[in-house]
Design a protein around this motif. Sequence first.
Motif, mmCIF file in Angstrom:
data_model
loop_
_atom_site.group_PDB
_atom_site.id
_atom_site.type_symbol
_atom_site.label_atom_id
_atom_site.label_comp_id
_atom_site.label_asym_id
_atom_site.label_seq_id
_atom_site.Cartn_x
_atom_site.Cartn_y
_atom_site.Cartn_z
ATOM 1 N N LEU A 5 0.827 -1.214 0.000
ATOM 2 C CA LEU A 5 0.000 0.000 0.000
ATOM 3 C C LEU A 5 0.863 1.266 0.000
ATOM 4 O O LEU A 5 0.574 2.253 -0.689
ATOM 5 N N ARG A 6 1.974 1.231 0.762
ATOM 6 C CA ARG A 6 2.875 2.382 0.773
ATOM 7 C C ARG A 6 3.492 2.614 -0.590
ATOM 8 O O ARG A 6 3.606 3.763 -1.048
ATOM 9 N N ARG A 7 3.899 1.524 -1.276
ATOM 10 C CA ARG A 7 4.473 1.691 -2.620
ATOM 11 C C ARG A 7 3.446 2.246 -3.579
ATOM 12 O O ARG A 7 3.752 3.083 -4.441
ATOM 13 N N LEU A 8 2.181 1.815 -3.444
ATOM 14 C CA LEU A 8 1.130 2.343 -4.312
ATOM 15 C C LEU A 8 0.908 3.844 -4.086
ATOM 16 O O LEU A 8 0.714 4.609 -5.021
ATOM 17 N N VAL A 9 0.961 4.221 -2.826
ATOM 18 C CA VAL A 9 0.778 5.646 -2.518
ATOM 19 C C VAL A 9 1.960 6.470 -3.017
ATOM 20 O O VAL A 9 1.809 7.565 -3.578
ATOM 21 N N ASN A 10 3.164 5.959 -2.826
ATOM 22 C CA ASN A 10 4.343 6.711 -3.230
ATOM 23 C C ASN A 10 4.465 6.820 -4.743
ATOM 24 O O ASN A 10 5.022 7.795 -5.254
ATOM 25 N N ASN A 11 3.961 5.823 -5.472
ATOM 26 C CA ASN A 11 4.040 5.895 -6.940
ATOM 27 C C ASN A 11 3.132 6.962 -7.519
ATOM 28 O O ASN A 11 3.361 7.439 -8.632
ATOM 29 N N GLU A 12 2.107 7.356 -6.775
ATOM 30 C CA GLU A 12 1.160 8.370 -7.230
ATOM 31 C C GLU A 12 0.563 8.017 -8.575
ATOM 32 O O GLU A 12 0.415 8.833 -9.494
ATOM 33 N N SER A 13 0.238 6.760 -8.725
ATOM 34 C CA SER A 13 -0.346 6.283 -9.998
ATOM 35 C C SER A 13 -1.725 6.857 -10.199
ATOM 36 O O SER A 13 -2.117 7.198 -11.341
ATOM 37 N N SER A 48 -5.416 -0.918 -15.255
ATOM 38 C CA SER A 48 -5.272 -2.371 -14.986
ATOM 39 C C SER A 48 -4.120 -2.604 -14.022
ATOM 40 O O SER A 48 -4.199 -3.475 -13.144
ATOM 41 N N ARG A 49 -3.034 -1.850 -14.214
ATOM 42 C CA ARG A 49 -1.904 -2.013 -13.292
ATOM 43 C C ARG A 49 -2.321 -1.647 -11.863
ATOM 44 O O ARG A 49 -1.962 -2.307 -10.882
ATOM 45 N N ILE A 50 -3.059 -0.548 -11.773
ATOM 46 C CA ILE A 50 -3.516 -0.142 -10.440
ATOM 47 C C ILE A 50 -4.457 -1.197 -9.853
ATOM 48 O O ILE A 50 -4.377 -1.533 -8.664
ATOM 49 N N GLN A 51 -5.373 -1.746 -10.706
ATOM 50 C CA GLN A 51 -6.281 -2.794 -10.219
ATOM 51 C C GLN A 51 -5.522 -4.034 -9.795
ATOM 52 O O GLN A 51 -5.874 -4.690 -8.795
ATOM 53 N N GLY A 52 -4.437 -4.384 -10.536
ATOM 54 C CA GLY A 52 -3.636 -5.547 -10.145
ATOM 55 C C GLY A 52 -3.017 -5.343 -8.778
ATOM 56 O O GLY A 52 -3.011 -6.248 -7.930
ATOM 57 N N GLN A 53 -2.471 -4.129 -8.565
ATOM 58 C CA GLN A 53 -1.886 -3.845 -7.255
ATOM 59 C C GLN A 53 -2.954 -3.900 -6.166
ATOM 60 O O GLN A 53 -2.707 -4.410 -5.063
ATOM 61 N N LEU A 54 -4.162 -3.399 -6.486
ATOM 62 C CA LEU A 54 -5.232 -3.434 -5.489
ATOM 63 C C LEU A 54 -5.679 -4.864 -5.191
ATOM 64 O O LEU A 54 -5.957 -5.198 -4.027
ATOM 65 N N PHE A 55 -5.755 -5.717 -6.207
ATOM 66 C CA PHE A 55 -6.114 -7.126 -5.956
ATOM 67 C C PHE A 55 -5.048 -7.818 -5.128
ATOM 68 O O PHE A 55 -5.362 -8.662 -4.257
ATOM 69 N N THR A 56 -3.773 -7.464 -5.384
ATOM 70 C CA THR A 56 -2.687 -8.040 -4.565
ATOM 71 C C THR A 56 -2.855 -7.633 -3.112
ATOM 72 O O THR A 56 -2.734 -8.429 -2.169
ATOM 73 N N ILE A 57 -3.142 -6.332 -2.900
ATOM 74 C CA ILE A 57 -3.345 -5.833 -1.531
ATOM 75 C C ILE A 57 -4.564 -6.500 -0.913
ATOM 76 O O ILE A 57 -4.567 -6.842 0.285
ATOM 77 N N LEU A 58 -5.646 -6.727 -1.756
ATOM 78 C CA LEU A 58 -6.852 -7.377 -1.235
ATOM 79 C C LEU A 58 -6.564 -8.810 -0.778
ATOM 80 O O LEU A 58 -6.993 -9.244 0.300
ATOM 81 N N SER A 59 -5.767 -9.542 -1.548
ATOM 82 C CA SER A 59 -5.452 -10.940 -1.159
ATOM 83 C C SER A 59 -4.596 -10.974 0.097
ATOM 84 O O SER A 59 -4.802 -11.817 0.996
#
Length: 533
Positions: A5-13, A48-59
């Motif tokens: 989650l931190r990497r997702l926030v820092n990437n500012e995608s 899709s990349r953002i959704q993939g990261q979100l599904f990873t975080i969800l799992s």
Amino acid sequence: MADSLRRLVNNESCRTLQDKLENWYKDYYMNSCDQNLNCCCEIIEMNSRIQGQLFTILSLTAQEGGHYAGVETIKSRLLPWLGTCFSNSSMAKPIENNINLLQVESLEKDRQLRELSATREREIQQLDSELNSTRVQLSMVQQDLTETEMDLEDTKTRSATALLAAEDEIIHLRKQLKSLQAQEESRQRSLDMLTDYERQLRTLKDEIAVLSAEKSVLQSRLSRSRSPSPVSQHSRSCSPMQKELQKELHKELVPSSPLVSRLSSVSRKANLLARFSDAYAQGRLEAQTLLKRFIDKMETVQRIIYIATVESFHVAKMAFRHFKIRVRKTLSPTHIGSEELEDAVMDYVICHLDLYDVQCSVNDVIRAMNVNPKISFPPEVDFIVINSFIKEICCIAFAMQTLDPPLDIAFGADGEIFNDCKYRRSCDSDFTAPLVFYHVWPALMENEIVIMKGEAVTKRGAFWSSVRNVNRSRSRSLSPVHHHGSCGKSGVSRSRSPSPPRNINTSEETKARKDKLIFVKQSMVLVSGKSCS
């Protein structure tokens, strides 16, 4: 999970995705179809990349919760959404409809693009034409500027030439002006000298006429004094003699030339100022030398001279008033002509200053000095030692009253505040003292304006010293002193000698004045006798 989650926030995608969406919306109508499709695909890929990261975080989040944690949330929210997506994707839509819609949209976009391109081409052509016209105007302006610069250079050259010529002409004119001014000054000086010579010549002629008239009057008096006096004849038979005497009296009292006093007013004033200055510079010092033989204290000597000067002015002014009243009374019955009586009186006084009885004024001055409490004088010496100084001051003061306006001395009192406009400090004064200790010489005034400064001595504590000196001199002057010999009849006398009597050994000038006064009195008696008859 937290690291993902931190990497997702820092990437500012998500922010980048939002920025791309906004840029695509802004440039949608400007882009071509391929560009819009590329933007859409790029956004889908990023999504899709953002959704993939979100599904990873969800799992990872579901794994951290255990076997049964989050089951209800997944059932209620995730599974219905996934079913909707799969159902929408598995629907059998006709491909042809989609192709037709895409073709229609592409045609519309192409038309809009062509319109925009045509509009832009027209704007570019218009801008090109405006740019060409602006270039032409700029070239014309540059050409005009070049011509203006050339004209300016020519004008500068001509102006410089004209300026040099004007400067040369100005220098030449200045030289001529200086020469003309020098000639004018020389002419003016010669004219002034000629005017002065003419004025002096007229004055001398008038004085010669006055002296001739006085000579004839004196000769007639001399011849008349040798003959018997006509005073005893008061009958009507002697009226021709009375008329003749009245005419001679009128000729004597009225000046032969009314311009004598007018023309010599300035010269008389300058002469009187010079005499007053000489009295200060020479007569005062000579009087000091005479008084130092009897008095050692310099302060007393200077006080005596100052008081003598003040009293001389006072007595001379009183004598002038009395003399003027007598002349007015004498002239008023016989005054004729357009000239005013006061002018005739003043002209007579100016022309007959020798009739002033100065010795009587000197006696009055000495009498006033004898009773003055400010000066203490030795009893063996009299104020008559400065008789010549008092006589000169009286003559100057009497003559100053004939000026218009008359000159007078300033009032001075011991202990007053020192005034730089009226007095100068003596050499032995305290230059830091604000009060006057005593006066050495009075200031000469004309209508409250100082025309000649006086002299005063300043010392600290001058007021109280002057008060003590006055009290001491008063007590000394009031103390009776008995005299022996010729003064034994009076019993009590002042510490000073009495005022001197009239001078018995008179000169010929005094005798002439007395004869003139006798003649005037006899004439007045004759005139009064005729009026009574």
